[in-house]
Design an enzyme around this catalytic site. Structure first.
Site, PDB file in Angstrom:
ATOM      1  N   CYS A 269      35.660  26.657  33.296  1.00  0.00           N
ATOM      2  CA  CYS A 269      36.968  25.638  33.477  1.00  0.00           C
ATOM      3  C   CYS A 269      37.592  25.271  32.184  1.00  0.00           C
ATOM      4  O   CYS A 269      36.970  25.361  31.330  1.00  0.00           O
ATOM      5  CB  CYS A 269      36.223  24.562  34.340  1.00  0.00           C
ATOM      6  SG  CYS A 269      35.532  24.953  35.743  1.00  0.00           S
TER       7      CYS A 269
ATOM      8  N   TRP B 192      37.698  26.768  37.678  1.00  0.00           N
ATOM      9  CA  TRP B 192      37.107  28.032  38.175  1.00  0.00           C
ATOM     10  C   TRP B 192      36.037  27.884  39.145  1.00  0.00           C
ATOM     11  O   TRP B 192      34.818  27.485  38.364  1.00  0.00           O
ATOM     12  CB  TRP B 192      36.996  28.941  37.066  1.00  0.00           C
ATOM     13  CG  TRP B 192      36.678  30.512  37.428  1.00  0.00           C
ATOM     14  CD1 TRP B 192      35.546  30.983  37.790  1.00  0.00           C
ATOM     15  CD2 TRP B 192      37.685  31.516  37.694  1.00  0.00           C
ATOM     16  NE1 TRP B 192      35.758  32.164  37.966  1.00  0.00           N
ATOM     17  CE2 TRP B 192      36.808  32.600  38.069  1.00  0.00           C
ATOM     18  CE3 TRP B 192      38.937  31.379  37.924  1.00  0.00           C
ATOM     19  CZ2 TRP B 192      37.782  33.691  38.788  1.00  0.00           C
ATOM     20  CZ3 TRP B 192      39.659  32.559  38.278  1.00  0.00           C
ATOM     21  CH2 TRP B 192      38.899  33.646  38.822  1.00  0.00           C
TER      22      TRP B 192
ATOM     23  N   ASN C   5      32.750  21.280  32.988  1.00  0.00           N
ATOM     24  CA  ASN C   5      32.782  22.688  32.812  1.00  0.00           C
ATOM     25  C   ASN C   5      30.972  22.934  32.880  1.00  0.00           C
ATOM     26  O   ASN C   5      30.779  22.608  31.987  1.00  0.00           O
ATOM     27  CB  ASN C   5      33.608  23.199  31.707  1.00  0.00           C
ATOM     28  CG  ASN C   5      33.296  24.843  31.639  1.00  0.00           C
ATOM     29  OD1 ASN C   5      32.929  25.419  32.587  1.00  0.00           O
ATOM     30  ND2 ASN C   5      33.256  25.205  30.311  1.00  0.00           N
TER      31      ASN C   5
ATOM     32  N   GLU D  53      31.173  54.991  34.775  1.00  0.00           N
ATOM     33  CA  GLU D  53      32.139  53.602  34.201  1.00  0.00           C
ATOM     34  C   GLU D  53      32.459  53.959  32.864  1.00  0.00           C
ATOM     35  O   GLU D  53      33.626  53.483  32.548  1.00  0.00           O
ATOM     36  CB  GLU D  53      31.164  52.485  34.256  1.00  0.00           C
ATOM     37  CG  GLU D  53      31.845  51.125  33.656  1.00  0.00           C
ATOM     38  CD  GLU D  53      32.893  50.682  34.522  1.00  0.00           C
ATOM     39  OE1 GLU D  53      33.089  51.150  35.664  1.00  0.00           O
ATOM     40  OE2 GLU D  53      33.567  49.818  33.857  1.00  0.00           O
TER      41      GLU D  53
ATOM     42  N   LYS E 119      36.530  53.420  31.915  1.00  0.00           N
ATOM     43  CA  LYS E 119      37.011  52.793  30.780  1.00  0.00           C
ATOM     44  C   LYS E 119      37.959  53.628  30.077  1.00  0.00           C
ATOM     45  O   LYS E 119      39.094  53.208  29.649  1.00  0.00           O
ATOM     46  CB  LYS E 119      35.909  52.062  30.066  1.00  0.00           C
ATOM     47  CG  LYS E 119      35.229  51.003  30.783  1.00  0.00           C
ATOM     48  CD  LYS E 119      35.862  49.596  30.911  1.00  0.00           C
ATOM     49  CE  LYS E 119      36.594  49.236  32.218  1.00  0.00           C
ATOM     50  NZ  LYS E 119      36.147  49.513  33.460  1.00  0.00           N
TER      51      LYS E 119
ATOM     52  N   LYS F  76      45.463  44.231  38.236  1.00  0.00           N
ATOM     53  CA  LYS F  76      44.061  43.598  38.152  1.00  0.00           C
ATOM     54  C   LYS F  76      43.301  43.637  39.558  1.00  0.00           C
ATOM     55  O   LYS F  76      42.070  43.622  39.531  1.00  0.00           O
ATOM     56  CB  LYS F  76      44.154  42.263  37.441  1.00  0.00           C
ATOM     57  CG  LYS F  76      42.628  41.458  37.316  1.00  0.00           C
ATOM     58  CD  LYS F  76      41.849  42.303  36.491  1.00  0.00           C
ATOM     59  CE  LYS F  76      40.358  41.841  36.011  1.00  0.00           C
ATOM     60  NZ  LYS F  76      39.529  42.882  35.478  1.00  0.00           N
TER      61      LYS F  76
HETATM   62  C1  AGP Z   1      38.185  48.408  36.492  1.00  0.00           C
HETATM   63  O1  AGP Z   1      38.152  48.379  35.398  1.00  0.00           O
HETATM   64  C2  AGP Z   1      39.307  48.442  37.272  1.00  0.00           C
HETATM   65  N1  AGP Z   1      40.040  47.110  37.051  1.00  0.00           N
HETATM   66  C3  AGP Z   1      39.341  48.653  38.892  1.00  0.00           C
HETATM   67  O2  AGP Z   1      38.369  49.830  39.097  1.00  0.00           O
HETATM   68  C4  AGP Z   1      38.516  47.327  39.680  1.00  0.00           C
HETATM   69  O3  AGP Z   1      37.271  47.643  39.328  1.00  0.00           O
HETATM   70  C5  AGP Z   1      38.700  48.112  41.207  1.00  0.00           C
HETATM   71  O4  AGP Z   1      40.139  47.841  41.690  1.00  0.00           O
HETATM   72  C6  AGP Z   1      37.961  46.961  42.268  1.00  0.00           C
HETATM   73  O5  AGP Z   1      38.423  45.606  41.891  1.00  0.00           O
HETATM   74  P1  AGP Z   1      37.441  44.299  42.685  1.00  0.00           P
HETATM   75  O6  AGP Z   1      36.067  44.297  41.734  1.00  0.00           O
HETATM   76  O7  AGP Z   1      38.505  43.089  42.147  1.00  0.00           O
HETATM   77  O8  AGP Z   1      37.654  44.571  44.110  1.00  0.00           O
END
Ligand code: AGP
Length: 619
Positions: free
Chosen positions: A2, A75, A101, A492, A496, A614
């Site tokens: 937070c 948060w 926080n 993973e 990335k 995101k």
């Molecule tokens: C990962 O780096 C990406 N941002 C993407 O694969 C993400 O993990 C996926 O869209 C799932 O998002 P969430 O965890 O918010 O459900």
């Protein structure tokens, strides 16, 4: 995480508090509030759910008057993100105001004690309990409580005594209506910094909140408390010993300060993983057992199989988690991609436990899978980073990552949080089913608890991974390979690299290359092999030799002390030894850094990669 701000001075406090909170929104933004005290002791508190802008709108045209106050942008970790749970919080008298926080681990016991004393609580938060505890200590002091009283100000002493009873993490700023020129700040495992001005002084979670007003700052260390008044600041240990602390001058500009001096949020969030992992694990491992009270309401007796569902990085965490659930809890477990699961007519019923993993808690395909699981009478658990997100409102229960807002589109700390929570879940299920030898459980819990320190040591030396990464910044494609629990690590690592550098990359189970993909290998298609200590290490070395025989460059991820690997790989990146089952957690970190430095070398927009969002809230 937070954001906290405090001001004691001669100027109107409210604009300064709101500006400071704006600079700290990256630390949390599901609700916000301010409390301002004028010299006559008139107290005004304003709170709003949602982003800070909602609070600003609410205060538009009638901001509280006063030259001392505190502010908070939240948060949530305890209690939904709503106005009632928003900070600041007060004690029963309404005279003590507090922002916080962190996570107070023993808040339930303290809350029960306060309730015994007749205290009522307005919110579900752990923070409000602390305000009441300070009130009890303050009243006792005013009634003449004796004992060691090192701090000259009654309210500061009350805060000190209350904090001596707190277990967990906190950064707090508090004041009492009766002492209108005095703020008390204190910290333990959560950040708090002091800003030094001319007849005015500040407290804040982070430097960005100070820069518009001063570049003179002073650190507050864990276990310390600060008495902040317009004319000066005095620091003490929580045992009441005065501390002499030299101020420093902040040289960062604002943009650099919001990233704590890192050039990108992605790199900042990689480097904050040790602390965020500490927050994630805090209070969840004690005396050799896993504590996940969020799961107490489940009927685990009828669980005969586990289905884990997620998308993207979260799916990779599910692949790692399913391995641990089968290995430790001896429950059949499968991981599924959300966009597939929801159309696959999966065999789930009231004997199935469906675990949905989502950082945002808003991913459409994962939510659709949750709804399907509920229709089929399965028990559902959401593992997410966002309190109050959609997934938490439809799952039977939720376990929070507690890693704070993840600003960079590419997941980093949330992935380590997901892996860690799934490891805790697997251990919890094994523990509930009485299926794990105490020594093995102890070994795994010890490894989890030392993981943040191991990652911290790894992050102290990133020049080697940077140097290796820059060698590969212009390849057309990259293979990643891993075995067992590190197959998801390979997936993973490849994701990335794709996400932030736009280089094509594929993750494979190491033994799978020879079933076709190896046909692609040549000197221009390098391969990263996860070859850390494991039962299949020798087979991985064989796979590396197969790859080298095709002329491909090999980067190996290996366990510190492994000298053999250097005979097989062109480049070696080392990580500390950890149990194979939990090695994906630390093994991911060099792969995050590798992708980052390749992307930087290619001039990519690391924090906002093209075409990505995101949270994918559409199908
Ligand atoms: C990962 O780096 C990406 N941002 C993407 O694969 C993400 O993990 C996926 O869209 C799932 O998002 P969430 O965890 O918010 O459900």
């Amino acid at each position: 995480m937070c954001g906290i701000v405090g001001y004691a001075g001669h100027r109107a406090a409210t604009p300064i508090l709101l500006d400071g909170l704006k600079r700290l929104e990256y630390r949390g933004y599901d609700s916000a509030g301010v409390a301002v005290l004028d010299p006559e002791g008139c107290l005004a508190i304003a709170k709003a759910e949602g982003k800070l802008s909602r609070l600003v709108e609410r205060l538009d045209g009638h901001q509280p008057i006063g030259v001392l106050g505190v502010g908070h942008t939240r948060w949530a970790t305890h209690g939904a993100p709503n106005t009632v749970n928003a900070h600041p919080h007060t004690d029963s008298s309404g005279d003590i105001v507090l922002v916080h926080n962190g996570i107070i681990e023993n808040y339930a016991a303290l809350r029960a004690e306060m309730a015994e004393r007749g205290h009522d609580f307005a919110s579900e938060t752990d923070t409000e309990v602390l305000a009441h505890l300070i009130g009890v200590e303050y009243d006792a002091l005013r009634a003449g409580a004796n004992g060691f009283r090192p701090l000259p100000h009654l309210f500061a002493e009350a805060v000190r005594r209350a904090l001596k009873r707190v277990e967990g993490a906190y950064a707090v700023v508090a004041f009492h209506r009766d002492e209108p020129n005095l703020l008390v700040g204190a910290r333990q495992f959560s950040p708090l910094v002091i800003g030094l001005g001319q007849d005015e002084n500040f407290l804040a979670s982070d430097i960005p909140a100070l820069l518009a007003y001063t570049r003179q700052a002073m650190t507050l260390e864990d276990g310390e408390l600060a008495v902040v008044q317009p004319g000066g600041v005095q620091v003490y240990t929580l045992d009441g010993q005065p501390v002499v602390r030299q101020p420093f001058t902040v040289t960062w500009d604002l943009a650099a300060a919001e990233k704590s001096g890192f050039p990108h949020f992605f790199l900042k969030e990689i480097h904050e993983q040790p602390d965020r992992l500490r927050d994630c694990l805090r209070g969840r491992i004690t005396e050799g057992r896993v504590l996940l009270p969020e799961l107490d309401g489940l009927d685990l007796r009828r669980v005969k199989r586990v289905r884990l569902v997620a998308c993207g990085t979260a799916y990779h965490a599910c692949l790692m988690g399913r391995t641990l659930i089968e290995r430790w809890a001896r429950l059949p477990a499968e991981a599924a991609i959300g966009s597939e699961f929801r159309y696959a007519e999966p065999m789930i019923d009231d004997h199935t436990l469906v675990v949905l993993v989502s950082q945002s808690g808003e991913t459409a395909d994962t939510l659709a899978s949750l709804y399907l699981a509920r229709e089929q009478a399965a028990q559902t658990v959401a593992i997410t980073n966002v309190v109050g997100s959609t997934i938490t409102r439809y799952a039977d229960t939720s376990v929070y990552l507690r890693v704070g807002p993840e600003i960079s589109v590419a997941a980093s700390k949330s992935y380590l949080g997901q892996q860690s929570v799934l490891a805790l879940l697997a251990l919890y299920l094994a523990q509930q089913r009485g299926l794990m030898e105490a020594d093995e459980a102890a070994e795994m819990l010890e490894a989890l608890q030392t993981m943040p320190d191991e990652i911290e040591a790894l992050l102290a030396h990133t020049d080697r991974v940077e140097g290796v990464a820059r060698r590969f910044a212009h390849v057309r494609s990259f293979f990643y390979m891993g075995r067992g629990p590190n197959h998801p690590t390979a997936l993973e690592g490849a994701l990335k690299l794709k996400e932030i550098s736009y280089i094509h990359a594929e993750g494979y189970a190491s033994g799978e290359l020879k079933h076709g993909p190896i046909a692609m290998l040549d000197p221009d298609l390098p391969c990263l092999a996860i070859a850390t200590r494991s039962a299949t290490y020798a087979k991985t070395v064989s796979n590396i030799q197969e790859v080298r025989a095709r002329g491909a460059q090999v980067v190996a991820l290996a366990t510190e002390g492994d000298t053999e690997i250097a005979r097989h790989a062109h480049h070696v990146l080392y990580v500390p030894a950890t149990p194979e089952a939990l090695s994906p957690i630390i093994n991911t970190v060099p792969l995050q850094l590798f992708a980052y430095y390749v992307a930087i070398a290619r001039g990519c927009d690391v924090d906002q990669p093209r075409n990505l969002a995101k949270s994918v809230t559409v199908e």
